[in-house]
Scaffold this active site. Structure first.
Site, PDB file in Angstrom:
ATOM      1  N   GLY A  16      20.760 -21.038  -6.459  1.00 31.02           N
ATOM      2  CA  GLY A  16      20.984 -19.680  -6.959  1.00 31.02           C
ATOM      3  C   GLY A  16      21.533 -18.786  -5.865  1.00 31.02           C
ATOM      4  N   ARG A  26      29.228 -15.440   7.248  1.00 31.06           N
ATOM      5  CA  ARG A  26      30.034 -14.750   8.279  1.00 31.06           C
ATOM      6  C   ARG A  26      29.451 -14.989   9.668  1.00 31.06           C
ATOM      7  NH1 ARG A  26      29.100  -9.590  10.450  1.00 31.06           N
ATOM      8  NH2 ARG A  26      30.939  -8.385  11.088  1.00 31.06           N
ATOM      9  N   VAL A  29      30.068 -18.667  10.828  1.00 26.48           N
ATOM     10  CA  VAL A  29      31.473 -18.905  11.192  1.00 26.48           C
ATOM     11  C   VAL A  29      31.816 -18.238  12.523  1.00 26.48           C
ATOM     12  CG1 VAL A  29      33.875 -18.467  10.513  1.00 26.48           C
ATOM     13  CG2 VAL A  29      32.213 -19.226   8.799  1.00 26.48           C
ATOM     14  N   ARG A  77      24.429 -26.152  -8.534  1.00 25.12           N
ATOM     15  CA  ARG A  77      23.327 -27.118  -8.437  1.00 25.12           C
ATOM     16  C   ARG A  77      23.929 -28.478  -8.756  1.00 25.12           C
ATOM     17  NH1 ARG A  77      20.458 -22.417 -10.305  1.00 25.12           N
ATOM     18  NH2 ARG A  77      18.672 -22.026  -8.960  1.00 25.12           N
ATOM     19  N   ASP A 108      14.561 -23.928  -1.672  1.00 25.77           N
ATOM     20  CA  ASP A 108      13.866 -25.197  -1.417  1.00 25.77           C
ATOM     21  C   ASP A 108      14.593 -26.417  -1.981  1.00 25.77           C
ATOM     22  OD1 ASP A 108      13.234 -24.569  -4.020  1.00 25.77           O
ATOM     23  OD2 ASP A 108      11.070 -24.497  -3.731  1.00 25.77           O
ATOM     24  N   THR A 131      17.324 -16.855  -0.892  1.00 26.82           N
ATOM     25  CA  THR A 131      16.763 -16.842  -2.252  1.00 26.82           C
ATOM     26  C   THR A 131      16.033 -15.522  -2.459  1.00 26.82           C
ATOM     27  OG1 THR A 131      15.097 -17.824  -3.721  1.00 26.82           O
ATOM     28  CG2 THR A 131      14.785 -18.173  -1.374  1.00 26.82           C
ATOM     29  N   ASP A 133      13.509 -14.916  -4.295  1.00 26.74           N
ATOM     30  CA  ASP A 133      12.089 -15.047  -4.647  1.00 26.74           C
ATOM     31  C   ASP A 133      11.128 -14.871  -3.472  1.00 26.74           C
ATOM     32  OD1 ASP A 133      12.679 -15.409  -7.285  1.00 26.74           O
ATOM     33  OD2 ASP A 133      12.556 -17.587  -7.228  1.00 26.74           O
ATOM     34  N   ASP A 135       9.821 -17.060  -1.551  1.00 30.61           N
ATOM     35  CA  ASP A 135       8.694 -18.000  -1.643  1.00 30.61           C
ATOM     36  C   ASP A 135       8.775 -19.159  -0.656  1.00 30.61           C
ATOM     37  OD1 ASP A 135      10.896 -19.125  -2.850  1.00 30.61           O
ATOM     38  OD2 ASP A 135       9.821 -19.961  -4.554  1.00 30.61           O
ATOM     39  N   ARG A 168       6.205   6.349 -24.041  1.00 33.52           N
ATOM     40  CA  ARG A 168       6.286   4.930 -24.389  1.00 33.52           C
ATOM     41  C   ARG A 168       5.599   4.043 -23.349  1.00 33.52           C
ATOM     42  NH1 ARG A 168      12.596   4.979 -26.287  1.00 33.52           N
ATOM     43  NH2 ARG A 168      12.202   5.452 -28.467  1.00 33.52           N
ATOM     44  N   MET A 175      12.439 -11.041 -11.949  1.00 34.69           N
ATOM     45  CA  MET A 175      12.549 -12.451 -11.569  1.00 34.69           C
ATOM     46  C   MET A 175      11.352 -12.887 -10.725  1.00 34.69           C
ATOM     47  SD  MET A 175      16.548 -13.332 -10.937  1.00 34.69           S
ATOM     48  CE  MET A 175      17.481 -14.003 -12.305  1.00 34.69           C
ATOM     49  N   GLY A 176      11.099 -14.176 -10.750  1.00 31.38           N
ATOM     50  CA  GLY A 176       9.960 -14.753 -10.031  1.00 31.38           C
ATOM     51  C   GLY A 176       9.318 -15.820 -10.883  1.00 31.38           C
ATOM     52  N   ARG A 177       9.995 -16.971 -10.967  1.00 29.71           N
ATOM     53  CA  ARG A 177       9.507 -18.060 -11.829  1.00 29.71           C
ATOM     54  C   ARG A 177       8.203 -18.637 -11.287  1.00 29.71           C
ATOM     55  NH1 ARG A 177      13.940 -21.219 -11.780  1.00 29.71           N
ATOM     56  NH2 ARG A 177      13.079 -22.584 -10.193  1.00 29.71           N
ATOM     57  N   ARG A 252       8.078  -0.960 -25.758  1.00 30.19           N
ATOM     58  CA  ARG A 252       9.425  -1.492 -25.566  1.00 30.19           C
ATOM     59  C   ARG A 252       9.391  -2.583 -24.491  1.00 30.19           C
ATOM     60  NH1 ARG A 252       9.905   1.212 -29.416  1.00 30.19           N
ATOM     61  NH2 ARG A 252      11.547   2.703 -29.980  1.00 30.19           N
ATOM     62  N   HIS A 258      19.498 -11.258 -14.402  1.00 27.85           N
ATOM     63  CA  HIS A 258      20.342 -11.559 -13.245  1.00 27.85           C
ATOM     64  C   HIS A 258      20.900 -10.331 -12.540  1.00 27.85           C
ATOM     65  CE1 HIS A 258      20.001 -15.587 -14.853  1.00 27.85           C
ATOM     66  NE2 HIS A 258      20.465 -16.032 -13.710  1.00 27.85           N
ATOM     67  N   ARG A 261      20.003 -10.395  -8.960  1.00 30.84           N
ATOM     68  CA  ARG A 261      20.622 -11.336  -8.025  1.00 30.84           C
ATOM     69  C   ARG A 261      21.907 -10.799  -7.408  1.00 30.84           C
ATOM     70  NH1 ARG A 261      20.895 -17.309 -10.002  1.00 30.84           N
ATOM     71  NH2 ARG A 261      18.728 -17.961  -9.781  1.00 30.84           N
TER      72      ARG A 261
END
Length: 328
Positions: A16, A26, A29, A77, A108, A131, A133, A135, A168, A175-177, A252, A258, A261
């Site tokens: 990802g 950069r 290189v 991937r 990872d 990444t 995350d 983690d 409301r 994100m954060g699986r 709501r 994404h 990201r």
């Protein structure tokens, strides 16, 4: 620094994308150029190694990219790289281009691939943690995490404006699986009523008790931040259960997805990426391999891939307590 035995390296971005990958590229290189090491970029991660998609890179190849999100080398991937035959093709292309070492920017999964590649064919590999995350063990922060955090916080701030205007309740998924770092920190920063993360044993009973306390305290609108990997259920199930328990609530759901990201990397991510890209090349020059460059307590350190992959950064328990105390 004495002359390096590494004469030619290749750099790739894999898995990802995260804001700051370009800044890391950069740095790799330009550091290589400074130390007279030839550098090739590999397009589309490990797929590019297999399909011989190499491009010679120099200081001008990476001009004006430090502020760009995503990755100019593109990422993928690679299922083929998961096979021995695919890795053999990749190695043959490295031999063809006389590549001494690889710098692999990713998470990872990227490091797992690099570790196996090194063990099978002996080519030197070093990782740079990119990444959102946060983690990966062996670095206080991963590249892209700070930017994703700020993106999430700004989005939640905007949602709060609507929540307060209409009294409301908003369930906001970030994100954060497998990790709740983005949820916990953006939730505290945005003043969330509750924060649901995979590392914490949450229950509907506790969530409803929080709403009861908020009602008694006179709160008329609320934000609940939910990590996508929350064990209690997905955000739609949680909002439905809450609606059944509190039928008068105007509920709501917002899934940030994404959007977290992308975008221009923050100052912190640009500096971190620059330090780690530089660190990766220095590590190779010092003979290091099968390790990840990371920053801990503002110092460059190298962690074996095995440790970086297996262990995970721990959620700060004080932050969990702070989030609870400050919510009402």
């Amino acid at each position: 620094m004495k002359e390096s035995s590494v004469k030619k390296i290749a750099v790739l971005t894999s898995g990802g994308d995260s804001p700051g990958m370009n800044a890391a590229l950069r740095a790799v290189v330009r550091t290589a150029s400074y130390y007279n090491i030839e550098c090739f970029g590999v397009r589309e991660g490990y797929n590019g190694l297999i399909h011989d998609d190499f491009i010679k890179m120099g200081p001008r190849s990476v001009k004006n990219i430090i502020n760009e999100g995503g990755t100019i080398l593109k990422s993928a991937r690679s299922k083929e790289f998961m096979t021995k035959a695919g890795r053999k093709k990749a190695y043959e292309n490295c031999v063809k281009h006389e590549i001494d070492a690889l710098v692999c920017i990713g998470g990872d999964g990227t490091f797992t691939g690099a570790k196996i590649f090194n063990e099978e064919f002996g080519i030197k590999v070093i990782g740079v943690p990119g990444t959102i995350d946060n983690d990966i063990f062996g670095t206080d922060n991963t590249i892209g995490y700070d930017t994703a955090l700020n993106t999430a916080m700004e989005a939640i701030d905007k949602i709060r404006d609507t929540a307060t205007s209409h009294n409301r309740v908003f369930f906001v998924e970030v994100m954060g699986r497998d990790a709740g770092f983005i949820a916990l920190n953006s939730g505290i920063a945005a003043g969330a009523l509750d924060i649901l993360i995979p590392e914490k044993k949450d229950s509907l009973k506790d969530l409803f008790a929080t709403f009861d306390r908020a009602e008694k305290a006179g709160k008329s609108s609320s934000i609940v931040v939910v990590a996508e990997g929350e064990q209690l259920g997905n955000i739609y199930e949680l909002s439905k259960a809450t609606q059944e328990k509190f039928p008068d609530y105007d509920i709501r759901v917002a899934v940030l997805g994404h959007i977290q990201r992308g975008g221009s990397p923050s100052c912190a991510d640009r500096v971190l990426a620059s330090r780690l890209g530089y660190g990766a090349v220095i590590g190779l020059m010092k003979g290091k391999s099968n390790v990840m460059a990371g920053m801990q307590s503002n110092k460059l350190i190298f962690t074996p891939f095995e440790t970086a992959i297996v262990k995970h950064n721990e959620i700060n328990q004080d932050l969990l307590k702070i989030s609870e105390i400050l919510a009402i």
